[in-house]
Design a protein around this motif. Structure first.
Motif, PDB file in Angstrom:
ATOM      1  N   GLU A  69       0.852  -1.178   0.000  1.00  0.00           N
ATOM      2  CA  GLU A  69       0.000   0.000   0.000  1.00  0.00           C
ATOM      3  C   GLU A  69       0.890   1.231   0.000  1.00  0.00           C
ATOM      4  OE1 GLU A  69      -3.219   0.084   2.799  1.00  0.00           O
ATOM      5  OE2 GLU A  69      -3.316  -2.094   2.825  1.00  0.00           O
ATOM      6  N   THR A  70       0.718   2.077  -1.008  1.00  0.00           N
ATOM      7  CA  THR A  70       1.517   3.288  -1.071  1.00  0.00           C
ATOM      8  C   THR A  70       0.963   4.321  -0.106  1.00  0.00           C
ATOM      9  OG1 THR A  70       0.163   4.113  -2.868  1.00  0.00           O
ATOM     10  CG2 THR A  70       2.145   2.902  -3.475  1.00  0.00           C
ATOM     11  N   GLY A  71       1.831   5.165   0.386  1.00  0.00           N
ATOM     12  CA  GLY A  71       1.405   6.248   1.256  1.00  0.00           C
ATOM     13  C   GLY A  71       1.252   5.872   2.715  1.00  0.00           C
ATOM     14  N   VAL A  72       1.427   4.613   3.078  1.00  0.00           N
ATOM     15  CA  VAL A  72       1.290   4.206   4.467  1.00  0.00           C
ATOM     16  C   VAL A  72       2.538   4.591   5.258  1.00  0.00           C
ATOM     17  CG1 VAL A  72       1.036   2.230   6.017  1.00  0.00           C
ATOM     18  CG2 VAL A  72      -0.302   2.345   3.918  1.00  0.00           C
ATOM     19  N   ASP A  73       3.703   4.362   4.674  1.00  0.00           N
ATOM     20  CA  ASP A  73       4.965   4.712   5.311  1.00  0.00           C
ATOM     21  C   ASP A  73       5.313   6.168   5.047  1.00  0.00           C
ATOM     22  OD1 ASP A  73       5.800   2.534   6.677  1.00  0.00           O
ATOM     23  OD2 ASP A  73       7.297   1.899   5.230  1.00  0.00           O
ATOM     24  N   THR A  74       5.805   6.830   6.071  1.00  0.00           N
ATOM     25  CA  THR A  74       6.328   8.174   5.864  1.00  0.00           C
ATOM     26  C   THR A  74       7.810   8.057   5.521  1.00  0.00           C
ATOM     27  OG1 THR A  74       6.972   8.457   8.176  1.00  0.00           O
ATOM     28  CG2 THR A  74       4.726   9.111   7.571  1.00  0.00           C
ATOM     29  N   VAL A  75       8.385   9.119   5.044  1.00  0.00           N
ATOM     30  CA  VAL A  75       9.818   9.124   4.746  1.00  0.00           C
ATOM     31  C   VAL A  75      10.608   8.882   6.025  1.00  0.00           C
ATOM     32  CG1 VAL A  75      11.723  10.565   3.932  1.00  0.00           C
ATOM     33  CG2 VAL A  75       9.518  10.632   2.761  1.00  0.00           C
ATOM     34  N   GLU A  76      10.124   9.436   7.129  1.00  0.00           N
ATOM     35  CA  GLU A  76      10.808   9.254   8.408  1.00  0.00           C
ATOM     36  C   GLU A  76      10.805   7.788   8.831  1.00  0.00           C
ATOM     37  OE1 GLU A  76       8.404  11.558   7.935  1.00  0.00           O
ATOM     38  OE2 GLU A  76       9.628  13.366   7.932  1.00  0.00           O
ATOM     39  N   ASP A  77       9.676   7.079   8.605  1.00  0.00           N
ATOM     40  CA  ASP A  77       9.610   5.657   8.954  1.00  0.00           C
ATOM     41  C   ASP A  77      10.621   4.851   8.151  1.00  0.00           C
ATOM     42  OD1 ASP A  77       7.540   6.081  10.751  1.00  0.00           O
ATOM     43  OD2 ASP A  77       5.977   5.653   9.263  1.00  0.00           O
ATOM     44  N   ALA A  78      10.695   5.131   6.854  1.00  0.00           N
ATOM     45  CA  ALA A  78      11.645   4.417   5.995  1.00  0.00           C
ATOM     46  C   ALA A  78      13.080   4.725   6.414  1.00  0.00           C
ATOM     47  CB  ALA A  78      11.421   4.788   4.535  1.00  0.00           C
ATOM     48  N   ALA A  79      13.379   5.989   6.716  1.00  0.00           N
ATOM     49  CA  ALA A  79      14.725   6.374   7.145  1.00  0.00           C
ATOM     50  C   ALA A  79      15.073   5.702   8.471  1.00  0.00           C
ATOM     51  CB  ALA A  79      14.834   7.892   7.274  1.00  0.00           C
ATOM     52  N   TYR A  80      14.108   5.615   9.377  1.00  0.00           N
ATOM     53  CA  TYR A  80      14.324   4.970  10.670  1.00  0.00           C
ATOM     54  C   TYR A  80      14.677   3.493  10.474  1.00  0.00           C
ATOM     55  CZ  TYR A  80      13.318   2.967  15.235  1.00  0.00           C
ATOM     56  OH  TYR A  80      13.401   2.275  16.411  1.00  0.00           O
ATOM     57  N   ARG A  81      13.905   2.785   9.641  1.00  0.00           N
ATOM     58  CA  ARG A  81      14.173   1.371   9.390  1.00  0.00           C
ATOM     59  C   ARG A  81      15.532   1.174   8.721  1.00  0.00           C
ATOM     60  NH1 ARG A  81       9.172   1.350   7.418  1.00  0.00           N
ATOM     61  NH2 ARG A  81       9.886   0.935   5.310  1.00  0.00           N
ATOM     62  N   LEU A  82      15.859   2.026   7.776  1.00  0.00           N
ATOM     63  CA  LEU A  82      17.134   1.933   7.087  1.00  0.00           C
ATOM     64  C   LEU A  82      18.302   2.168   8.041  1.00  0.00           C
ATOM     65  CD1 LEU A  82      18.643   1.577   4.431  1.00  0.00           C
ATOM     66  CD2 LEU A  82      18.408   4.021   4.052  1.00  0.00           C
ATOM     67  N   THR A  83      18.167   3.173   8.896  1.00  0.00           N
ATOM     68  CA  THR A  83      19.221   3.463   9.875  1.00  0.00           C
ATOM     69  C   THR A  83      19.387   2.310  10.848  1.00  0.00           C
ATOM     70  OG1 THR A  83      18.696   5.815   9.717  1.00  0.00           O
ATOM     71  CG2 THR A  83      19.999   5.128  11.606  1.00  0.00           C
ATOM     72  N   ARG A  84      18.278   1.773  11.332  1.00  0.00           N
ATOM     73  CA  ARG A  84      18.330   0.641  12.255  1.00  0.00           C
ATOM     74  C   ARG A  84      19.023  -0.561  11.609  1.00  0.00           C
ATOM     75  NH1 ARG A  84      12.657  -0.469  14.367  1.00  0.00           N
ATOM     76  NH2 ARG A  84      12.796  -2.065  12.793  1.00  0.00           N
ATOM     77  N   ALA A  85      18.714  -0.818  10.341  1.00  0.00           N
ATOM     78  CA  ALA A  85      19.336  -1.941   9.646  1.00  0.00           C
ATOM     79  C   ALA A  85      20.829  -1.701   9.438  1.00  0.00           C
ATOM     80  CB  ALA A  85      18.649  -2.167   8.305  1.00  0.00           C
ATOM     81  N   ALA A  86      21.205  -0.466   9.093  1.00  0.00           N
ATOM     82  CA  ALA A  86      22.619  -0.150   8.878  1.00  0.00           C
ATOM     83  C   ALA A  86      23.405  -0.300  10.185  1.00  0.00           C
ATOM     84  CB  ALA A  86      22.763   1.260   8.327  1.00  0.00           C
ATOM     85  N   ILE A  87      22.827   0.153  11.280  1.00  0.00           N
ATOM     86  CA  ILE A  87      23.501   0.030  12.578  1.00  0.00           C
ATOM     87  C   ILE A  87      23.649  -1.435  12.960  1.00  0.00           C
ATOM     88  CG2 ILE A  87      23.235   0.465  15.052  1.00  0.00           C
ATOM     89  CD1 ILE A  87      21.996   3.196  14.240  1.00  0.00           C
ATOM     90  N   SER A  88      22.608  -2.206  12.757  1.00  0.00           N
ATOM     91  CA  SER A  88      22.664  -3.637  13.069  1.00  0.00           C
ATOM     92  C   SER A  88      23.726  -4.340  12.228  1.00  0.00           C
ATOM     93  CB  SER A  88      21.295  -4.254  12.826  1.00  0.00           C
ATOM     94  OG  SER A  88      21.345  -5.635  13.013  1.00  0.00           O
ATOM     95  N   LEU A  89      23.791  -4.007  10.950  1.00  0.00           N
ATOM     96  CA  LEU A  89      24.789  -4.602  10.071  1.00  0.00           C
ATOM     97  C   LEU A  89      26.195  -4.197  10.482  1.00  0.00           C
ATOM     98  CD1 LEU A  89      25.450  -6.227   7.521  1.00  0.00           C
ATOM     99  CD2 LEU A  89      25.209  -4.104   6.233  1.00  0.00           C
ATOM    100  N   ALA A  90      26.379  -2.923  10.790  1.00  0.00           N
ATOM    101  CA  ALA A  90      27.708  -2.442  11.177  1.00  0.00           C
ATOM    102  C   ALA A  90      28.170  -3.091  12.470  1.00  0.00           C
ATOM    103  CB  ALA A  90      27.690  -0.923  11.321  1.00  0.00           C
ATOM    104  N   ARG A  91      27.259  -3.368  13.371  1.00  0.00           N
ATOM    105  CA  ARG A  91      27.638  -4.008  14.644  1.00  0.00           C
ATOM    106  C   ARG A  91      28.019  -5.468  14.461  1.00  0.00           C
ATOM    107  NH1 ARG A  91      23.418  -1.104  18.577  1.00  0.00           N
ATOM    108  NH2 ARG A  91      24.787   0.602  19.159  1.00  0.00           N
ATOM    109  N   SER A  92      27.583  -6.075  13.377  1.00  0.00           N
ATOM    110  CA  SER A  92      27.861  -7.496  13.190  1.00  0.00           C
ATOM    111  C   SER A  92      29.215  -7.766  12.547  1.00  0.00           C
ATOM    112  CB  SER A  92      26.756  -8.120  12.334  1.00  0.00           C
ATOM    113  OG  SER A  92      26.816  -7.630  11.003  1.00  0.00           O
ATOM    114  N   ILE A  93      29.938  -6.723  12.136  1.00  0.00           N
ATOM    115  CA  ILE A  93      31.257  -6.905  11.540  1.00  0.00           C
ATOM    116  C   ILE A  93      32.314  -6.233  12.417  1.00  0.00           C
ATOM    117  CG2 ILE A  93      30.422  -7.086   9.171  1.00  0.00           C
ATOM    118  CD1 ILE A  93      31.092  -4.173   8.754  1.00  0.00           C
ATOM    119  N   PRO A  94      33.556  -6.704  12.398  1.00  0.00           N
ATOM    120  CA  PRO A  94      34.604  -6.088  13.209  1.00  0.00           C
ATOM    121  C   PRO A  94      34.903  -4.660  12.729  1.00  0.00           C
ATOM    122  CG  PRO A  94      35.415  -8.089  12.126  1.00  0.00           C
ATOM    123  CD  PRO A  94      34.021  -7.862  11.667  1.00  0.00           C
ATOM    124  N   LEU A  95      34.973  -3.730  13.679  1.00  0.00           N
ATOM    125  CA  LEU A  95      35.214  -2.332  13.341  1.00  0.00           C
ATOM    126  C   LEU A  95      36.421  -1.795  14.095  1.00  0.00           C
ATOM    127  CD1 LEU A  95      31.561  -0.995  13.667  1.00  0.00           C
ATOM    128  CD2 LEU A  95      32.771  -1.516  11.566  1.00  0.00           C
TER     129      LEU A  95
END
Length: 122
Positions: free
Chosen positions: A72-98
């Motif tokens: 369904e288009t229009g259900v997600d706001t840009v902020e919701d998508a950015a939040y999910r993307l940031t959460r996924a990037a942080i989770s991915l970054a934590r799973s590799i040695p830094l």
């Protein structure tokens, strides 16, 4: 000689050089297994039949006005998508040695995500 993974019969390479995914038989769905020519024909016709039935059901639902959209288009706001993307990037970054600098940058992004600029500047 090779065994067909569907019927179990033994065939020479010329008659069992076909492959097909067999998740319904307990095999990994991402890996195509060796099958004989007869089983390949049966599996291909079954796949075609399933696709035709699915498409006919979608057409029937569309004509009846009951088509369920894939999304369904229009259900997600840009902020919701950015939040999910940031959460996924942080989770991915934590799973590799830094290194230390990357770790500090990651924690800064996490603080920004949770608290905004007030979390960084106080």
């Amino acid at each position: 000689r090779h065994h067909c993974r569907r019927c179990g019969h033994s065939y020479c390479n010329a008659h069992s050089s076909y492959s097909h995914r067999l998740p319904h038989l307990g095999f990994d769905g991402d890996v195509a297994e060796r099958v004989c020519k007869r089983c390949k024909i049966v599996l291909d016709s079954r796949d075609l039949e399933e696709r035709v039935v699915w498409r006919l059901a979608r057409c029937r639902d569309y004509l009846a006005g009951n088509l369920t959209p894939y999304f369904e288009t229009g259900v997600d706001t840009v902020e919701d998508a950015a939040y999910r993307l940031t959460r996924a990037a942080i989770s991915l970054a934590r799973s590799i040695p830094l290194g230390a600098q990357a770790y500090v940058a990651l924690e800064t992004v996490e603080v920004l995500r949770k608290h905004g600029l007030k979390g960084v500047y106080g």
